[in-house]
Motif scaffolding. Structure first.
Motif, short mmCIF file in Angstrom:
data_model
loop_
_atom_site.label_atom_id
_atom_site.label_comp_id
_atom_site.label_asym_id
_atom_site.label_seq_id
_atom_site.Cartn_x
_atom_site.Cartn_y
_atom_site.Cartn_z
N VAL A 61 0.84 -1.20 0.00
CA VAL A 61 0.00 0.00 0.00
C VAL A 61 0.88 1.25 0.00
N LEU A 62 0.67 2.12 -0.97
CA LEU A 62 1.34 3.41 -1.01
C LEU A 62 0.48 4.43 -0.28
N ALA A 63 1.08 5.21 0.61
CA ALA A 63 0.34 6.21 1.40
C ALA A 63 0.88 7.60 1.09
N TYR A 64 -0.04 8.51 0.77
CA TYR A 64 0.31 9.88 0.43
C TYR A 64 -0.26 10.86 1.45
N ASN A 65 0.51 11.88 1.78
CA ASN A 65 0.08 12.95 2.71
C ASN A 65 -0.23 12.41 4.11
N LEU A 66 0.41 11.33 4.48
CA LEU A 66 0.22 10.76 5.81
C LEU A 66 1.33 11.32 6.71
N TYR A 67 1.13 12.53 7.21
CA TYR A 67 2.18 13.19 7.98
C TYR A 67 2.23 12.72 9.44
N ASP A 68 1.13 12.18 9.92
CA ASP A 68 1.06 11.63 11.27
C ASP A 68 0.66 10.17 11.15
N ILE A 84 -5.51 12.50 2.62
CA ILE A 84 -4.72 11.27 2.66
C ILE A 84 -5.22 10.31 1.59
N VAL A 85 -4.30 9.82 0.80
CA VAL A 85 -4.62 8.89 -0.29
C VAL A 85 -3.85 7.59 -0.07
N LEU A 86 -4.57 6.46 -0.18
CA LEU A 86 -3.95 5.14 -0.11
C LEU A 86 -4.19 4.41 -1.42
N ILE A 87 -3.15 3.77 -1.93
CA ILE A 87 -3.25 2.98 -3.16
C ILE A 87 -2.72 1.59 -2.88
N PRO A 88 -3.60 0.63 -2.58
CA PRO A 88 -3.16 -0.75 -2.36
C PRO A 88 -2.86 -1.44 -3.70
N ILE A 89 -1.70 -2.07 -3.78
CA ILE A 89 -1.33 -2.90 -4.92
C ILE A 89 -1.43 -4.35 -4.47
#
Length: 245
Positions: free
Chosen positions: A176-183, A214-219
């Motif tokens: 899973v790629l996680a974007y803008n997950l600062y915390d 926050i965006v998650l992209i599961p592969i």
């Protein structure tokens, strides 16, 4: 008659000498120039001496122009360096994904390249596995290790109910790629998912989940049989749960 001639000659002598004396006049040149100024006249300034004429000394060199400083480029370089330090680069992500799916997994590099081109570089990722099944209503359970670029590693668990035209079951490895997950704690929420696949390359599929910024992209690379389209969500927690809600 003689007396008349003497008087006439004397008169002529006087007439001839007077103009001669009246025409003689002494002029002071300084006084003449000052009189022009007193009358409001303007004296024209002398032209400046040429700088390159040797009679007037060595020419004065122009002031040197300072060379452009690299300080202006420093903020941009610092920003790029800061962003690179806070996100994962392609080679790091590919290495981590190959640790999940196997080195040289066919289609993985191409899928990852496409996602990074469209979405940019993430600041966290989750490497894990899951099992799921569905007969109209589906369930998904998974676990993995989240790596955050700033805050380090953290174990995570997730469940995911779904509803749709869906039938079958599978076991999947997940990256899973996680974007803008600062915390890191912000991962422990519910993320809506539409599983009409966002990407599909070879045996790999990728979906898109979002909550706020926050965006998650599961592969996923699945083993088993599951067909159809469903909608649902993934809910992350710090401990494993049986209830998917």
């Amino acid at each position: 008659m003689r007396r008349l001639l003497i008087v006439f000659a004397a008169a002529m002598a006087l007439a001839g000498g007077a103009p001669s004396t009246a025409q003689v006049r002494t002029v002071d040149p300084n006084t003449a120039i000052d009189s022009d100024l007193a009358k409001g006249g303007v004296r024209q300034a002398s032209p400046p001496a040429p700088q390159n004429d040797p009679r007037f000394g060595a020419p004065v060199p122009p002031e040197p122009v300072p060379a452009p400083s690299s300080a202006a480029a420093a903020p941009a370089d610092a920003t790029q360096t800061s962003q690179a330090a806070q996100t994962y680069q392609r080679k790091d992500l590919l290495s981590a994904a190959e640790g999940v799916f196997g080195k040289g997994a066919e289609g993985l590099a191409g899928l990852l390249e496409k996602i990074l081109k469209d979405q940019g570089q993430p600041n966290a990722y989750i490497a894990g596995r899951e099992a799921s099944g569905a007969v109209v209503v589906g369930l998904r359970y998974g676990s993995g290790l989240m790596s955050h670029k700033i805050e380090g590693d953290l174990p995570v668990f997730w469940t995911g109910p779904s509803v749709g035209f869906d039938l079958g079951g599978n076991a999947s490895k997940v990256f899973v790629l996680a974007y803008n997950l600062y915390d890191s704690d912000e991962i422990f929420r519910r993320y809506p998912e539409g599983e009409g696949h966002l990407y599909f390359v070879g045996g790999f599929s990728a979906t898109y989940l979002r909550r706020g910024n926050i965006v998650l992209i599961p592969i996923r690379l699945g083993v088993g049989l599951r067909a159809g389209v469903n909608i649902g969500y993934m809910k992350f927690s710090k401990k494993a749960k049986w209830l998917p809600f």
